[in-house]
Design an enzyme around this catalytic site. Structure first.
Site: not given
Lengths: 397, 397
Positions: B124, B200, B129
């Site tokens: 996660e 990401k 973040g």
């Protein structure tokens, strides 16, 4: 193959049916097995429906069908929904609901039965429509002490307020447009007087604390008193006005309330417009999070319901982290003890200077406005008794 | 009592340690049992730390300790992190990571081992973040066909761009300030050239499709070419500029890319400022959702890591919905085939009128700008060969 039933074939219920049909392959992949609608309970006539054979008016056809292990309750209201939900959970079926009124009023009882029977009672769609809020609060922020939950929880009022700001509409005109577009009901009380948001913030803070927040304790004020002149003041102050459900925890106690608030333009809530909803969550480690999306509507709300169904297919056993219990006394911080700053409009400045020590005033068309220091609602009420204010709006913080 | 170990006691690793200590009671309540840190692996000297006895430089002390069932990997990089993660998973321990580089490069292999050993590999914290993104995509939107994921995935570049817009800074000056404040590294390449965001968006689209997106396929362009003049044009067009990780699915194929984009002011991404991140997810039923919060920093990122640890304590067995597999050929839509509109600055308008059929031009200080119709990147490249543009920025849609 997992067989489900739907109670109430209105907007959300029919949306659930359509998702199960339209996204069938996705659901099978995501749930690990096929999901099918076996029965739909509705007292209205659906004999012309293309799957008319699914419909029944007899609740016992759902209750006594051992093949049906999950029931979706999208009928709304308390009377029948309460009896049905209780009977279903007691018979060992899991229940998924979009019925915020029922969850807020009887959630604690349903969780107790669900625990006894080792089944689930899920309610993601009851707050924020399609926006994931319940599950993130139950799972994702679990490393945090949740100190605050605040949000735009009602799309109807947000639409009205957006229209008042963007088009300088009066509340009455904006409400009429909302009704014309189907965003507001003929009797708009539950939305515009903050009752819908009151139920939702009760649910959120009950989940956060694990203890039931009685709706009756939650001070709720709607947006009927917001005028074009307030909008004009807000703009001068670099703010917008939103109806906010606001809860916080402090020293093991909890506060929850609903009222219009002045939101500074740099707060992410200020840019949530029209029928969109957003929930901000503040954790002691993660700081501010915001979850944004469509807070109502057929497909978004049904998306949340079906997400819950899939969750239950994956994990059919009782999960304590979605539950809350009855709360004792002394748990709720009364609204009078809430501390905030307030925007106050007055006809004359003299008395306000004297009573509030106000120094900076903004001029409006026929009156003046100032912002108080941090005071409790009790102090506010004592002081305003002396100054006959034109209007008062809490500042978001 | 669940014993965990931490590999890498840097910013995030020490944040994990602090949350386990500081929020101990909350963690116990949320996980259903107490969580404790038993070992911390770091090659540096922590003999002055108040719990110096926890530290070790010997990986085998973690690997061979049967009491440790969950290991947090917050060391970053590939070399050691890959070997450690593989060995830990193979020994039947679950691993939680914040290491986006490793997840993007080797996630598929780790998920395969985790499945074999019936343990979990969670990540996660690797995207956004502290913002819940991975779990909502794996769980909450499961009723939807996810058609688009787009977001501000890098705080450093968002800080720089915000500063360029708010203070009319040049890129170089804004970067220097970011470095001074610790928001950018001495060598800012991974951030400003879009490599961090590339990893990401690869992770997000791998999760959405269940098939590995190789980072090398993801076209990544950073923000070095954005000038004060581009900012001025953007403002004239009612837009802001953000570095966007952008992925979509179409006909069973997937696209992913990273580049600066012009974002209209009415898009919620436009108001995400400073080091904040936000991810928008579009489902075929729920429409647009946005998840907003702190995309980096010690406590927010550690909050996400500890949230994963709690998830594993609750549900220690392999969960297929967080995983992806190797992908075949013909799965990825090449960047050349992406369709969009583009903002193009030119020194003269004549050639642009001829090649693009451009009609409306905005005047800048020394040049002109226009916006194309929808074209593919391939078409764009062919056409711009003829017009020597000053700069080109894709429009967000």
């Amino acid at each position: 193959m997992k067989k489900i039933a739907i109670i109430g074939f209105g907007v959300v219920g029919s949306g659930v049916y359509e998702i199960v049909r339209q996204n069938k392959d996705i659901l099978t992949k995501k749930a690990g097995e096929e999901i099918d609608v076996k029965r739909i309970l509705d007292i209205r006539d659906f004999s012309a429906h293309e799957e008319a054979n699914l419909f029944t008016k007899d609740f016992n056809e759902l209750l006594n069908d051992d093949e049906i292990s999950i029931v979706v309750e999208t009928m709304g209201g308390i009377k029948f929904a309460y009896d049905y939900t209780k009977a279903l959970l007691e018979s060992g079926k899991s229940v998924v609901t979009s019925n915020k009124e029922l969850v807020a009023a009887h959630g604690d009882e349903f969780f107790r039965i669900a625990k006894e029977k080792n089944v689930r009672y899920l309610y993601e769609a009851s707050v924020g429509g399609g926006i994931p809020v319940i599950r993130p609060l139950a799972n994702d922020v679990s490393a945090n002490d949740i100190v605050k939950v605040s949000g735009i929880l009602n799309g109807t009022t947000n639409y009205i307020l957006t229209k008042m700001f963007k088009e300088n509409s009066s509340f009455e005109d904006a409400l009429k447009t909302a009704q014309k577009l189907g965003y507001a009901e003929k009797d708009p009380t539950a939305d515009v007087d903050g009752i819908d948001a009151q139920r939702k913030i009760s649910i959120l803070m009950s989940l956060v604390t694990g203890k039931k927040i009685d709706c009756a304790l939650v001070n709720a004020k709607g947006i009927r008193t917001i005028t074009a002149e307030d909008v004009s003041y807000a703009e001068k102050l670099g703010c917008t006005i939103k109806l906010i459900g606001y809860g916080y925890t402090k020293d093991g106690k909890v506060s929850a309330s609903v009222e219009p608030m002045l939101i500074p333009k740099n707060c992410p809530l200020s840019s949530v417009e029209d029928v969109f909803n957003a929930v901000m969550v503040k954790g002691n480690m993660v700081d501010d999070l915001m979850f944004y999306g469509r807070g109502a509507g057929k497909s978004p709300t049904a998306s949340a319901v079906v997400g819950d169904v899939i969750d239950i297919v994956r994990s059919p056993e009782y999960n304590p982290y979605f539950s809350w219990e009855k709360s004792g006394e002394d748990f709720f911080i009364p609204y009078e003890e809430v501390t905030a700053r307030f925007f106050i409009r007055v006809k004359e400045t003299e008395k306000a200077k004297e009573v509030f020590g106000a120094e900076d005033f903004v001029s409006g068309k026929d009156d003046f406005a100032f912002i108080t220091n941090e005071i409790t609602v009790r102090q506010l009420r004592e002081k305003i008794a002396e100054i006959s204010p034109v209007n008062i709006i809490r500042l978001y913080n």
